[in-house]
Design an enzyme around this catalytic site. Structure first.
Site, mmCIF file in Angstrom:
data_model
loop_
_atom_site.group_PDB
_atom_site.id
_atom_site.type_symbol
_atom_site.label_atom_id
_atom_site.label_comp_id
_atom_site.label_asym_id
_atom_site.label_seq_id
_atom_site.Cartn_x
_atom_site.Cartn_y
_atom_site.Cartn_z
ATOM 1 N N ASP A 114 0.810 -1.222 0.000
ATOM 2 C CA ASP A 114 0.000 0.000 0.000
ATOM 3 C C ASP A 114 0.840 1.267 0.000
ATOM 4 O OD1 ASP A 114 1.048 -0.150 2.500
ATOM 5 O OD2 ASP A 114 -0.842 0.086 3.586
ATOM 6 N N ARG A 174 15.513 25.674 3.589
ATOM 7 C CA ARG A 174 15.267 27.049 3.140
ATOM 8 C C ARG A 174 14.041 27.672 3.791
ATOM 9 N NH1 ARG A 174 15.861 26.071 -3.267
ATOM 10 N NH2 ARG A 174 15.124 24.005 -2.630
ATOM 11 N N HIS A 208 21.754 25.395 4.915
ATOM 12 C CA HIS A 208 21.424 26.624 4.200
ATOM 13 C C HIS A 208 21.653 27.845 5.080
ATOM 14 C CE1 HIS A 208 19.600 29.145 1.186
ATOM 15 N NE2 HIS A 208 18.701 29.593 2.044
ATOM 16 N N LYS A 279 20.936 40.889 -4.984
ATOM 17 C CA LYS A 279 19.781 40.548 -5.819
ATOM 18 C C LYS A 279 18.487 40.853 -5.073
ATOM 19 C CE LYS A 279 19.914 35.701 -4.344
ATOM 20 N NZ LYS A 279 20.191 34.314 -4.742
ATOM 21 N N ASP A 305 28.217 28.886 -3.636
ATOM 22 C CA ASP A 305 26.882 28.865 -3.048
ATOM 23 C C ASP A 305 26.680 27.540 -2.336
ATOM 24 O OD1 ASP A 305 24.423 29.807 -2.357
ATOM 25 O OD2 ASP A 305 23.663 30.031 -4.393
ATOM 26 N N ASP A 309 19.411 24.989 -7.350
ATOM 27 C CA ASP A 309 18.085 24.404 -7.530
ATOM 28 C C ASP A 309 17.704 24.451 -9.004
ATOM 29 O OD1 ASP A 309 15.606 23.327 -7.194
ATOM 30 O OD2 ASP A 309 14.846 24.866 -5.851
ATOM 31 N N THR A 310 17.066 25.515 -9.440
ATOM 32 C CA THR A 310 16.702 25.632 -10.853
ATOM 33 C C THR A 310 17.773 26.326 -11.682
ATOM 34 O OG1 THR A 310 15.551 27.725 -10.451
ATOM 35 C CG2 THR A 310 14.252 25.704 -10.260
#
Length: 414
Positions: A114, A174, A208, A279, A305, A309-310
């Protein structure tokens, strides 16, 4: 030797060597004599084959005895510990266990029909110090988190002495503060979950935000290790940098960039510069205006960094640096999530190379991207586990000793 048929001779030899490997050295002669008699040789004392067989038996018995002695001579410190892994990053767990010198413990972490998580430990953990390696990373963040929680409770109910969770990538990190009304502080909630199931210690890598350590109570110490040393060694040894400048992609990462810069200066004897990108984000995941603080004209830039991510911020930052006169642009990040169009963006960007560590397994499209390279942090995490278990200082790992930038698990197997 001619009195014994060849097939019977070979069969007897295999039997003797197999038995002798498990027998004491003093019994090797007896084993060889019995095999010779079983094979039909009546002249054991004068048979060259039998004498050779006896020497082979002695050698095999000696090898078996040495192996047994090595197993019995395992240090008490290692004997009192066990290392287990969930399904999030088994390759990294295997490399860490190999570095520690302790094989991974026997356990099954699967699914019931399940979809519920099933955990079963196949060895005794009573009274042992347990180390569970499980990043809560994509693509199944929540399932890996449940696996971790159930593995901890399983070990606790099995009477483990101490449980340390090694979380190379801390999911929900984050979400560490309330940016708007009526939203959770998920990073703190995950910490409370881990505390509630009985975790004694947490080992993380490049959280982070450092204040996540404070989300755990004083009874659960947190070791926030840094992967920067692996990146520093890579760029110091494999990249011919000219007028290097370390760039932080935001104000919150300036300290991380400074640490990277100091390490690079120490390794190469250069005088790397420091720059920062300011930024503005109109909303989560969207970057507005970007401004550069610092000089990068004619310099090789390394954007440092904690995660990718993207890759939207990263690629825009690289474009900004090139527009400001940067010679080449590289990137080093601890965690390569590469969500959505990240790999495609990096492939089309002006970035020379994007270097990450193996806290998160690379997706298939990231593995085939020439601009992405993955290094291993198994030596750092393995050393941390050994130092914690031996009651030694963890901070001493970062007092100047070099950490070799190993290839990723896939590269090491190749």
């Amino acid at each position: 030797a001619q009195e014994v048929p060849q097939q019977r001779m070979l069969a007897a030899t295999r039997s003797v060597l197999s038995r002798a490997a498990r027998a004491p050295v003093r019994a090797a002669s007896t084993v060889a004599r019995a095999a010779a008699a079983a094979s039909g040789s009546e002249s054991f004392g004068s048979s060259a084959w039998a004498r050779g067989l006896m020497f082979g038996a002695v050698a095999a018995a000696a090898a078996g005895s040495v192996a047994a002695c090595e197993a019995e001579e395992e240090s008490p410190e290692l004997a009192s510990m066990a290392i287990f892994s969930g399904n999030a990053n088994p390759d990294l767990a295997a490399l860490i266990a190999e570095h520690v010198g302790k094989p991974l413990g026997s356990a099954t972490v699967g699914r019931f029909p399940d979809g519920e998580v099933s955990v079963s430990v196949h060895e005794n953990v009573r009274g042992k110090d347990i180390y569970i390696i499980q990043p809560t990373c994509p693509p199944h963040v929540n399932e890996y988190l449940v696996e971790l929680l159930l593995m901890v409770t399983t070990m606790r109910r099995a009477s483990a002495e101490k449980i340390t969770v090694v979380v190379p990538y801390y999911g929900y990190a984050r979400q560490d503060r309330k940016m708007t009304s009526r939203v959770p502080i998920s990073a703190a909630d995950i910490a409370r979950l881990l505390e509630s199931v009985g975790v004694d210690r947490v080992v993380a890598l490049d959280l982070h935000c450092g204040q996540i350590q404070g989300f755990f109570g004083p009874r659960v110490p947190v070791d926030n290790l840094a992967a920067a040393r692996v990146g520093v060694n890579y760029f110091a040894r494999k990249v011919d940098l000219e007028n290097p400048v370390i760039v932080s992609p935001d104000a919150g990462g300036v300290y991380r960039a400074k640490v990277f810069r100091e390490g690079l200066n120490l390794q190469t004897g250069s005088d790397a510069g420091l720059a920062m990108i300011v930024k503005q984000r109109p909303r989560a995941g969207v970057v507005g205006q970007m401004d550069l603080v610092g000089e990068v004209t004619g310099c090789d830039c390394i954007i440092v960094d904690d995660m990718i991510d993207t890759a939207g911020t990263l690629c825009k930052a690289a474009d900004l640096l090139r527009a400001k006169g940067a010679r080449r642009v590289y990137c080093f990040a601890s965690h390569g999530l590469f969500s959505g169009p990240a790999v495609q963006r990096i492939s089309k960007s002006c970035l020379e190379k994007v270097v990450v560590v193996n806290t998160i397994p690379l997706a298939s499209n990231a593995k085939t991207c020439d601009k992405i390279e993955q290094l291993s942090v198994a030596p750092i995490l393995g050393d941390a586990i050994k130092r914690i278990h031996m009651r030694k200082s963890v901070s001493a790992m970062f007092s100047g000793k070099k950490v070799v930038a190993a290839a990723s698990p896939a590269a090491e197997r190749a």
